[in-house]
Design an enzyme around this catalytic site. Sequence first.
Site, PDB file in Angstrom:
ATOM      1  N   CYS A 111      -4.172  18.579  41.172  1.00 52.68           N
ATOM      2  CA  CYS A 111      -3.225  19.667  40.901  1.00 52.68           C
ATOM      3  C   CYS A 111      -3.567  20.959  41.636  1.00 52.68           C
ATOM      4  O   CYS A 111      -2.763  21.896  41.636  1.00 52.68           O
ATOM      5  CB  CYS A 111      -3.161  19.931  39.398  1.00 52.68           C
ATOM      6  N   HIS A 167       5.991  20.703  37.841  1.00 47.54           N
ATOM      7  CA  HIS A 167       4.700  20.607  38.520  1.00 47.54           C
ATOM      8  C   HIS A 167       4.669  19.486  39.555  1.00 47.54           C
ATOM      9  O   HIS A 167       4.167  18.404  39.294  1.00 47.54           O
ATOM     10  CB  HIS A 167       3.606  20.395  37.459  1.00 47.54           C
ATOM     11  N   CYS A 204      -6.274  24.148  36.588  1.00 49.50           N
ATOM     12  CA  CYS A 204      -7.115  22.983  36.328  1.00 49.50           C
ATOM     13  C   CYS A 204      -6.620  21.851  37.219  1.00 49.50           C
ATOM     14  O   CYS A 204      -5.530  21.925  37.779  1.00 49.50           O
ATOM     15  CB  CYS A 204      -7.029  22.574  34.860  1.00 49.50           C
TER      16      CYS A 204
END
Length: 436
Positions: free
Chosen positions: A99, A392, A422
């Site tokens: 991510c 996302h 994160c």
Amino acid sequence: MSKPLPLVTRQGDRIVIVNGLRTPFAKQATAYHGVPAVDLGKIVVSELLARSGISSELIDQLVFGQVVQMPEAPNIAREIVLGTGMSVHTDAYSVSRACATSFQAVANVAESIIAGSVDIAIAGGADSSSVLPIGVSKALARTLVDANKARSLSQKLKLFSRLRLRDLLPVAPAVAEYSTGLRMGDTAEQMAKTYGISREDQDALALRSHQLAAEAWQQGWLHDEVMTAYIPPYREAIIEDNNIRKDSTLAQYAKLRPAFDRQHGSVTAANSTPLTDGAAAVLMMSESKAKALGLPPLGYLRSFAFSAIDVWQDMLLGPSYATPLALDRAGITLADLTLIDMHEAFAAQTLANLKMFASDTFAREKLGRSQAIGEVDMSKFNVLGGSIAYGHPFAATGARMITQTLNELRRRGGGLGLTTACAAGGLGAAMILEVE
């Protein structure tokens, strides 16, 4: 606090972000259904170059990332260069940090500029949850390899006769950590229980994210950084993110069942970020190069830091480890920040990190610091909403956050901003940005 580590070239030039752009983000299997990540990357890079007003021949390098990689295009960066009319001599390579992938792309470009190996480069990422690498079972994969080496039809038939019906079924991409078998949502549940994050607080943060994102679109604050996308068959334009719930309520959120721990959980589809398609990119160069080209800086990269922690517990606390490092390297404190933008993978993860930011115990026991970096002023936090609302696309989120934070700092008259995320594998990223 450790000694500041200035991000400057040997000539004293700062690292400039001249422009940033993204596609509208779309939920899985909606607006970009059937559009692979490489095409989304081409769309955003082409438009970024057009808007920046510089010749593509001037781009020395393109660093791009993709988390859910397609076997037929393993180097998405090079495919984007070849598919956008850029010079074939433009260097290009791909990165992956889950991510935090486009954070890594930006960091790599910054390091190349500091080293003097490039003057102008593009960093970014793209992901599609709608076009996935659907695989085959290990048994079938092995049989296909062996069959390719078989010399006769009878040998091939003998190999295939050993397969069972279940061996022929398609295999979807794994959603769990390779090393632990844990899903991200499992870790979010663990963190919610460990740090006392209630369902009500998670739902409230999710609602806040959607409300602020909806307001940002309504006020027109995102129009300059989100392009209009056209995809085959080009019948309609994609103008806005389609995940934002403009009129949702806490009562609606409360009706949803837990998604991971069905009996005792609190993490739901509403207080988690959804699977999303999209792409984002930023144009970077040295300060002197920007001046020579007459390009005003959108902002500067002041510092960055990455972290790695245990994957069995608290895997999503990366921001709490990376942020203190980034602050130290920038020579500032949390109180000096004008804006704080944290990736909202889950409301539980976000709220747990906010608690750790303010925890002296965490600072002493986990970071070896005498005190916490401080409590976050929520009037500075995710002021335009976050990933729960926008969605996302894994590799694109960092570039979205960087561009969004720089534009919002400029709208407010300047200042310092933190972007932090994160990432799977117990990774974390943090960057300090500055707008004068």
